[in-house]
Design a protein around this motif. Structure first.
Motif, mmCIF file in Angstrom:
data_model
loop_
_atom_site.group_PDB
_atom_site.id
_atom_site.type_symbol
_atom_site.label_atom_id
_atom_site.label_comp_id
_atom_site.label_asym_id
_atom_site.label_seq_id
_atom_site.Cartn_x
_atom_site.Cartn_y
_atom_site.Cartn_z
ATOM 1 N N ALA A 1 69.136 49.194 41.018
ATOM 2 C CA ALA A 1 69.678 49.726 42.274
ATOM 3 C C ALA A 1 71.195 49.612 42.339
ATOM 4 O O ALA A 1 71.845 50.377 43.051
ATOM 5 N N ARG A 2 71.781 48.694 41.576
ATOM 6 C CA ARG A 2 73.241 48.519 41.556
ATOM 7 C C ARG A 2 73.929 49.491 40.611
ATOM 8 O O ARG A 2 75.146 49.640 40.655
ATOM 9 N N HIS A 3 73.158 50.136 39.705
ATOM 10 C CA HIS A 3 73.788 51.066 38.758
ATOM 11 C C HIS A 3 74.270 52.308 39.504
ATOM 12 O O HIS A 3 73.555 52.842 40.349
ATOM 13 N N PRO A 4 75.485 52.783 39.209
ATOM 14 C CA PRO A 4 76.000 53.971 39.898
ATOM 15 C C PRO A 4 75.091 55.192 39.780
ATOM 16 O O PRO A 4 75.045 56.015 40.689
ATOM 17 N N TYR A 5 74.357 55.333 38.691
ATOM 18 C CA TYR A 5 73.477 56.493 38.526
ATOM 19 C C TYR A 5 72.315 56.475 39.513
ATOM 20 O O TYR A 5 71.702 57.511 39.758
ATOM 21 N N ALA A 6 71.987 55.313 40.092
ATOM 22 C CA ALA A 6 70.931 55.264 41.096
ATOM 23 C C ALA A 6 71.322 56.090 42.322
ATOM 24 O O ALA A 6 70.456 56.617 43.014
ATOM 25 N N SER A 7 72.622 56.229 42.570
ATOM 26 C CA SER A 7 73.107 57.031 43.693
ATOM 27 C C SER A 7 73.350 58.483 43.320
ATOM 28 O O SER A 7 73.398 59.349 44.186
ATOM 29 N N LEU A 8 73.518 58.750 42.024
ATOM 30 C CA LEU A 8 73.841 60.104 41.569
ATOM 31 C C LEU A 8 72.634 60.841 41.000
ATOM 32 O O LEU A 8 72.551 62.056 41.086
#
Length: 159
Positions: A142-149
């Protein structure tokens, strides 16, 4: 972005960052937070469970290696992996246009250029982590930037 990420072959190399820095414990890690497997073994993660994080994104919006190296979100993720001592390794994959798909049917090897599926989400990289359990792995993902992208698929490793 779809909730399920589709794997694609990328056996021709990776786009892993070459920017390396020494951590306080002397372990070498890259700007993407990857720590060598040898270093992890030396750190003594014996009871941890390994997971692979499949980092899925839309390649049309994928950042360059230079952008990732200076991106605060990617740097924060790398720092979190280092703080937890969770990183075993990882790599960023080259674009799907450079992928080759191999299938063997009735003894015949079939080779095609590009990914095996038509989708806008592709695996852009992997992180291999060690942590206590699935809940920890999900918290890291959940902390990885790709989780938001795009999305981050979490899979336990057979050992």
């Amino acid at each position: 972005m779809s909730a399920s990420c589709v794997a694609e072959g990328a056996a021709r190399g990776h786009r892993s960052a070459d920017v390396r820095a020494a951590t306080p414990n002397g372990v070498s890690s890259s700007s993407t937070g990857m720590v060598s497997m040898t270093a992890q073994l030396e750190l003594g993660h014996n009871d941890a469970v390994k997971y692979v994080l499949l980092l899925c994104d839309d390649e049309r919006m994928s950042p360059s290696m230079e952008e990732i190296a200076v991106d605060p979100a990617h740097r924060a993720y790398a720092a979190e992996l280092e703080r937890r001592g969770a990183s075993v390794g990882g790599a960023r994959l080259r674009p799907v246009a450079q992928a080759t798909t191999v299938r063997v049917r009735d003894g015949e090897t079939l080779i095609s250029d590009g990914p095996f599926a038509e989708t806008k989400d592709f695996i852009g990289g992997i992180d291999i982590i060690e942590c206590a359990d699935l809940d920890d792995a999900i918290a890291i993902a959940a902390r990885h930037p790709y989780a938001s992208l795009g999305c981050v698929e979490v899979r336990p490793v057979w050992e």
